[in-house]
Design an enzyme around this catalytic site. Structure first.
Site, PDB file in Angstrom:
ATOM      1  N   HIS A  87    -110.792  48.380   4.469  1.00  0.00           N
ATOM      2  CA  HIS A  87    -111.946  48.126   5.425  1.00  0.00           C
ATOM      3  C   HIS A  87    -112.698  49.241   6.028  1.00  0.00           C
ATOM      4  O   HIS A  87    -112.185  50.274   5.960  1.00  0.00           O
ATOM      5  CB  HIS A  87    -110.640  47.568   6.640  1.00  0.00           C
ATOM      6  CG  HIS A  87    -109.869  48.688   7.209  1.00  0.00           C
ATOM      7  ND1 HIS A  87    -108.666  49.118   6.824  1.00  0.00           N
ATOM      8  CD2 HIS A  87    -110.118  49.323   8.406  1.00  0.00           C
ATOM      9  CE1 HIS A  87    -108.089  50.043   7.370  1.00  0.00           C
ATOM     10  NE2 HIS A  87    -108.925  50.151   8.483  1.00  0.00           N
TER      11      HIS A  87
ATOM     12  N   ASP B  64    -113.988  50.580   9.789  1.00  0.00           N
ATOM     13  CA  ASP B  64    -113.318  50.497  11.347  1.00  0.00           C
ATOM     14  C   ASP B  64    -114.582  49.850  11.943  1.00  0.00           C
ATOM     15  O   ASP B  64    -115.762  49.879  11.944  1.00  0.00           O
ATOM     16  CB  ASP B  64    -113.291  51.609  11.789  1.00  0.00           C
ATOM     17  CG  ASP B  64    -111.900  52.272  11.354  1.00  0.00           C
ATOM     18  OD1 ASP B  64    -111.155  51.731  10.882  1.00  0.00           O
ATOM     19  OD2 ASP B  64    -111.699  53.432  11.280  1.00  0.00           O
TER      20      ASP B  64
ATOM     21  N   HIS C 272    -111.782  52.346   3.826  1.00  0.00           N
ATOM     22  CA  HIS C 272    -110.480  53.155   3.737  1.00  0.00           C
ATOM     23  C   HIS C 272    -109.502  52.284   3.717  1.00  0.00           C
ATOM     24  O   HIS C 272    -109.274  51.168   4.103  1.00  0.00           O
ATOM     25  CB  HIS C 272    -110.309  54.305   4.626  1.00  0.00           C
ATOM     26  CG  HIS C 272    -110.228  53.850   6.074  1.00  0.00           C
ATOM     27  ND1 HIS C 272    -111.653  53.751   6.762  1.00  0.00           N
ATOM     28  CD2 HIS C 272    -109.420  53.595   6.930  1.00  0.00           C
ATOM     29  CE1 HIS C 272    -111.485  53.264   7.963  1.00  0.00           C
ATOM     30  NE2 HIS C 272    -109.953  53.159   8.113  1.00  0.00           N
TER      31      HIS C 272
ATOM     32  N   ARG D 284    -106.458  59.380  16.219  1.00  0.00           N
ATOM     33  CA  ARG D 284    -108.019  59.197  15.791  1.00  0.00           C
ATOM     34  C   ARG D 284    -108.944  59.052  16.789  1.00  0.00           C
ATOM     35  O   ARG D 284    -108.447  58.550  17.983  1.00  0.00           O
ATOM     36  CB  ARG D 284    -107.979  57.731  14.733  1.00  0.00           C
ATOM     37  CG  ARG D 284    -109.419  57.410  14.360  1.00  0.00           C
ATOM     38  CD  ARG D 284    -109.410  56.168  13.749  1.00  0.00           C
ATOM     39  NE  ARG D 284    -109.867  55.122  14.614  1.00  0.00           N
ATOM     40  CZ  ARG D 284    -109.868  53.748  14.424  1.00  0.00           C
ATOM     41  NH1 ARG D 284    -109.325  53.238  13.184  1.00  0.00           N
ATOM     42  NH2 ARG D 284    -109.707  52.867  15.256  1.00  0.00           N
TER      43      ARG D 284
END
Length: 288
Positions: free
Chosen positions: A103, A105, A259, A274
């Site tokens: 996917h 983000d 990723h 993150r």
């Protein structure tokens, strides 16, 4: 400062390990020239890996600000205390790996996030790697007739598809957050073949997490086409893999990559943190 760094390509497709620089020093110097060089390195290589960094939370946030404006954090994840811009992605007995799928983000947003900066905080002794795939290379690998067919088509992206596991797993608190977010984040459409706003390169911009359908096709045609396009991502020649160590920081271009966080470490404890960047600091560097 960045003139002295060493950039070692990690694969023939994408990714580079950067040595000879401490990200905390870049933040302290607050030099626009260095920030622009870092930005250019990111767009050119798509994924940058920095070892032995161990940034504190403020440095983590400030590093992300070097390359662009920050995006609001996804509400379904816990935050670092005092830092609403840093989400915690933790695997432990109560939090098994979730959503193991290729996917990009937050593609459900009208303007998908540009980049992410991920810090490895607690790393298991074995497993827990993250893989990236070059969606520019995937697009280039399509046949000319396929590219022609996809040109002009659009796909619908939604947050509820990407986080459907929250309801399926009975995570009631997160489900309530998801419902509130759905009210704010309506479905959005993006070109199936999307031009990268900075490099100008054509990317294949559909992903198995958030893409619901190709709008111009019948449902069964859309499902079949998406399955075919996702199968192209599985070719190892387009991929790279990062083995985490504590203190590793990885920065990636979310407009050019997808990723996959591998959950093979579970039940060993793993935590990464993150920060996401909504829009780039520099509009164009003539990289196409």
């Amino acid at each position: 400062m960045l003139e002295t760094v060493e950039i070692m390509p990690l694969t023939g497709a994408l990714g580079a390990e950067v040595s000879g620089v401490q990200l905390a020093d870049l933040v302290r110097r607050n030099d626009n020239s260095n920030a622009e060089q870092l930005f250019q390195m990111l767009v050119e290589n798509k994924v940058l890996v920095f070892r032995d960094q161990h940034p504190d939370p403020q440095t983590h946030v400030d590093v992300a600000k070097l390359i662009g404006d920050l995006a609001p954090a996804v509400p379904m994840y816990p935050k670092v205390a005092g830092y609403e811009d840093i989400i915690i992605i933790r695997n432990d007995d109560d939090n098994p790996p979730e959503n193991e799928v290729w996917h990009a983000d937050m593609t459900y947003r009208e303007v998908p996030i540009f980049a992410s900066v991920l810090h490895g905080v607690h790393i298991p002794p074995v497993g827990g790697d993250t893989l990236w795939v070059d969606m520019v290379a995937v697009a280039k690998g399509l046949s000319a007739p396929m590219r022609q067919f996809l040109t002009g088509l659009t796909a619908r992206h939604t947050i509820q598809k990407g986080f459907s596991f929250v309801n399926e797993n009975g995570q009631n608190d997160r489900a309530a957050e998801l419902a509130e977010t759905i009210n704010r984040e309506k479905a959005t459409n993006h070109p199936v073949l999307r031009k990268h706003p900075v490099s100008g390169a054509e990317t294949l911009f559909v992903n198995a997490a958030f893409t619901e359908a190709i709008n111009e096709l019948a449902a069964d045609e859309s499902d079949a086409m998406l399955r075919h396009l996702y199968s192209r991502i599985d070719n190892p020649r387009y991929q790279m893999r990062v083995k985490w160590r504590p203190g590793t920081v990885v920065m990636w271009d979310n407009w050019a990559t997808q990723h996959y966080a591998c959950g093979d470490h579970y039940p060993s404890f793993r935590e990464v943190q993150r920060v996401t960047v909504s829009t780039p600091r520099y509009a164009s560097l003539g990289l196409n």
